[in-house]
Design a protein around this motif. Structure first.
Motif, PDB file in Angstrom:
ATOM      1  N   LEU A  85      55.850  38.099  36.544  1.00  0.00           N
ATOM      2  CA  LEU A  85      55.630  36.655  36.635  1.00  0.00           C
ATOM      3  C   LEU A  85      56.846  35.952  37.229  1.00  0.00           C
ATOM      4  O   LEU A  85      56.710  34.988  37.985  1.00  0.00           O
ATOM      5  CB  LEU A  85      55.283  36.083  35.263  1.00  0.00           C
ATOM      6  CG  LEU A  85      53.903  36.505  34.729  1.00  0.00           C
ATOM      7  CD1 LEU A  85      53.639  35.829  33.392  1.00  0.00           C
ATOM      8  CD2 LEU A  85      52.798  36.157  35.726  1.00  0.00           C
ATOM      9  N   ARG A 145      56.521  36.569  40.891  1.00  0.00           N
ATOM     10  CA  ARG A 145      55.494  35.679  41.440  1.00  0.00           C
ATOM     11  C   ARG A 145      56.072  34.289  41.686  1.00  0.00           C
ATOM     12  O   ARG A 145      55.907  33.702  42.757  1.00  0.00           O
ATOM     13  CB  ARG A 145      54.315  35.575  40.475  1.00  0.00           C
ATOM     14  CG  ARG A 145      53.260  34.571  40.902  1.00  0.00           C
ATOM     15  CD  ARG A 145      52.402  34.097  39.736  1.00  0.00           C
ATOM     16  NE  ARG A 145      53.209  33.347  38.770  1.00  0.00           N
ATOM     17  CZ  ARG A 145      52.745  32.792  37.645  1.00  0.00           C
ATOM     18  NH1 ARG A 145      51.476  32.944  37.341  1.00  0.00           N
ATOM     19  NH2 ARG A 145      53.536  32.126  36.839  1.00  0.00           N
ATOM     20  N   THR A 150      46.310  39.944  42.084  1.00  0.00           N
ATOM     21  CA  THR A 150      45.587  38.672  42.186  1.00  0.00           C
ATOM     22  C   THR A 150      44.108  38.902  42.502  1.00  0.00           C
ATOM     23  O   THR A 150      43.216  38.323  41.876  1.00  0.00           O
ATOM     24  CB  THR A 150      46.210  37.799  43.281  1.00  0.00           C
ATOM     25  OG1 THR A 150      47.579  37.570  42.953  1.00  0.00           O
ATOM     26  CG2 THR A 150      45.476  36.474  43.410  1.00  0.00           C
ATOM     27  N   ASP A 161      41.064  37.869  40.037  1.00  0.00           N
ATOM     28  CA  ASP A 161      40.030  36.922  40.470  1.00  0.00           C
ATOM     29  C   ASP A 161      38.639  37.518  40.369  1.00  0.00           C
ATOM     30  O   ASP A 161      37.683  36.856  39.993  1.00  0.00           O
ATOM     31  CB  ASP A 161      40.276  36.504  41.922  1.00  0.00           C
ATOM     32  CG  ASP A 161      41.268  35.363  41.996  1.00  0.00           C
ATOM     33  OD1 ASP A 161      41.429  34.643  40.996  1.00  0.00           O
ATOM     34  OD2 ASP A 161      41.884  35.197  43.065  1.00  0.00           O
ATOM     35  N   LEU A 215      37.833  32.711  35.964  1.00  0.00           N
ATOM     36  CA  LEU A 215      37.681  31.559  35.092  1.00  0.00           C
ATOM     37  C   LEU A 215      36.518  30.735  35.620  1.00  0.00           C
ATOM     38  O   LEU A 215      36.179  30.786  36.804  1.00  0.00           O
ATOM     39  CB  LEU A 215      38.954  30.714  35.096  1.00  0.00           C
ATOM     40  CG  LEU A 215      40.194  31.341  34.471  1.00  0.00           C
ATOM     41  CD1 LEU A 215      41.363  30.374  34.580  1.00  0.00           C
ATOM     42  CD2 LEU A 215      39.926  31.658  33.010  1.00  0.00           C
ATOM     43  N   SER A 241      42.575  30.194  41.172  1.00  0.00           N
ATOM     44  CA  SER A 241      43.565  29.137  41.293  1.00  0.00           C
ATOM     45  C   SER A 241      44.713  29.555  42.192  1.00  0.00           C
ATOM     46  O   SER A 241      45.709  28.883  42.303  1.00  0.00           O
ATOM     47  CB  SER A 241      44.115  28.789  39.913  1.00  0.00           C
ATOM     48  OG  SER A 241      44.832  29.892  39.416  1.00  0.00           O
ATOM     49  N   PRO A 253      45.536  29.857  33.918  1.00  0.00           N
ATOM     50  CA  PRO A 253      44.932  29.691  35.247  1.00  0.00           C
ATOM     51  C   PRO A 253      45.365  30.703  36.298  1.00  0.00           C
ATOM     52  O   PRO A 253      44.614  30.968  37.222  1.00  0.00           O
ATOM     53  CB  PRO A 253      45.338  28.265  35.666  1.00  0.00           C
ATOM     54  CG  PRO A 253      46.322  27.797  34.673  1.00  0.00           C
ATOM     55  CD  PRO A 253      46.227  28.656  33.468  1.00  0.00           C
ATOM     56  N   CYS A 254      46.552  31.287  36.185  1.00  0.00           N
ATOM     57  CA  CYS A 254      46.979  32.181  37.260  1.00  0.00           C
ATOM     58  C   CYS A 254      46.367  33.569  37.132  1.00  0.00           C
ATOM     59  O   CYS A 254      46.469  34.201  36.077  1.00  0.00           O
ATOM     60  CB  CYS A 254      48.498  32.308  37.258  1.00  0.00           C
ATOM     61  SG  CYS A 254      49.064  33.526  38.470  1.00  0.00           S
ATOM     62  N   PRO A 255      45.727  34.039  38.205  1.00  0.00           N
ATOM     63  CA  PRO A 255      45.070  35.343  38.141  1.00  0.00           C
ATOM     64  C   PRO A 255      46.054  36.501  37.973  1.00  0.00           C
ATOM     65  O   PRO A 255      45.687  37.547  37.440  1.00  0.00           O
ATOM     66  CB  PRO A 255      44.337  35.451  39.477  1.00  0.00           C
ATOM     67  CG  PRO A 255      45.021  34.482  40.376  1.00  0.00           C
ATOM     68  CD  PRO A 255      45.536  33.388  39.507  1.00  0.00           C
ATOM     69  N   VAL A 256      47.293  36.326  38.411  1.00  0.00           N
ATOM     70  CA  VAL A 256      48.289  37.373  38.189  1.00  0.00           C
ATOM     71  C   VAL A 256      48.537  37.509  36.690  1.00  0.00           C
ATOM     72  O   VAL A 256      48.535  38.612  36.135  1.00  0.00           O
ATOM     73  CB  VAL A 256      49.621  37.065  38.911  1.00  0.00           C
ATOM     74  CG1 VAL A 256      50.669  38.119  38.565  1.00  0.00           C
ATOM     75  CG2 VAL A 256      49.416  37.005  40.416  1.00  0.00           C
ATOM     76  N   ALA A 257      48.719  36.381  36.014  1.00  0.00           N
ATOM     77  CA  ALA A 257      48.951  36.404  34.571  1.00  0.00           C
ATOM     78  C   ALA A 257      47.738  36.973  33.837  1.00  0.00           C
ATOM     79  O   ALA A 257      47.887  37.728  32.881  1.00  0.00           O
ATOM     80  CB  ALA A 257      49.270  35.006  34.057  1.00  0.00           C
TER      81      ALA A 257
END
Lengths: 149, 149
Positions: free
Chosen positions: A27, A30, A97, A101, A106, A111, B10-14
């Motif tokens: 993170l 990122r 990512t 996704d 979500l 996002s 919201p972050c797809p990496v997280a």
DNA sequence: CTTGATGAGTTCCTATTTGGAACTTACCAT
DNA sequence: ATGGTAAGTTCCAAATAGGAACTCATCAAG
């Protein structure tokens, strides 16, 4: 087995994970790709505790993923910038990512997107073969251990 | 911030990391790609403690990355097989492997390769743009947050 | 029938790593 | 003199991990 023992292990996946295989590290990276570089930016944005962040930043500097760059004297202040090795983590973030996704969507949709500067479009990253240029997914790829190459 | 809170972030990496962002999980998945499926195989090969392995396997089953399949009755024994969601982690492992080979090499060279069945060659995975088909590396890609798409 | 092995856990105890919050140090601005 | 900023440190409690032994059902051997 302890994790510090895995840095010299023969599997490249394990070696990669020995450095970037924890949650906060990726993170931080990122956020570095989004332009962040300072301790307090990372800390506030991620909500990670300061002393874990300290430990992670130091480890990434030791591993040459980030480098400390002096941005002010008196008092000396350093920011953390991605090295070439760190910038090369980008494909890992793109595949993470894409997977997130696709498989952990979500309701309000993705996002984070990637725009390809050359064609201008938002895209999904697809892995291709470096030798023939065609797509290389799980069905068309065979893992091979080096003993048997 | 605690890690169980990040599944809905919201972050797809997280979100990805909330499931596969720890060291053992990805090594278990790597071994699953090599054909392993049983508790003791994973445990012996990785050297992870049995009770951490139990926890990780259960989490992956909950997240639909692995599924339990009965392979014997009396006593009932289950093996763990990759689901479609789990198989789709392959690109992440490929990019991790490529990064580890490039930036954390061992003197005796890489120990894991990928062979492209279509052209027959050992290759390095390269990310391409899904829209125009050209290569998409860190220099040619712009991350975009959804607020600004 | 007793012993041993196998597979998949579970239990217990200790050691390490986190999370959370407050404190420090060096400076600048008001 | 007070307050703010940036980058850590320190301290304690809580969670997680490592290590080793134990369980349970069943099969195979002597």
């Amino acid at each position: 087995m302890k994790w510090q023992e895995t840095g010299e292990v023969p599997c490249p996946v394990a070696r990669s994970l020995s450095v970037i295989g924890d949650r906060w590290t990726l993170l931080v990276i990122r956020n570095a790709f989004f332009g962040m570089s300072r301790f307090d930016q990372f800390q506030r944005n991620l909500g990670v505790t300061r002393h874990v962040l300290t430990e992670r930043l130091n480890r990434m500097v030791e591993c040459d993923i980030l480098q400390k760059v002096l941005y002010q004297q008196r008092p000396p202040r350093y920011e953390y910038q991605l090295t070439d090795k760190g910038r090369d983590i980008y494909p890992i973030l793109m595949t993470l990512t894409a997977w997130g996704d696709k498989w952990m969507p979500l309701q309000q949709g993705a996002s984070l997107f990637f725009r390809h500067k050359e064609c201008g479009k938002i895209f999904t990253p697809i892995l291709h073969c470096s030798e023939c240029g065609e797509a290389a997914g799980v069905e068309t790829v065979m893992p091979v251990r080096s003993e048997s190459v």
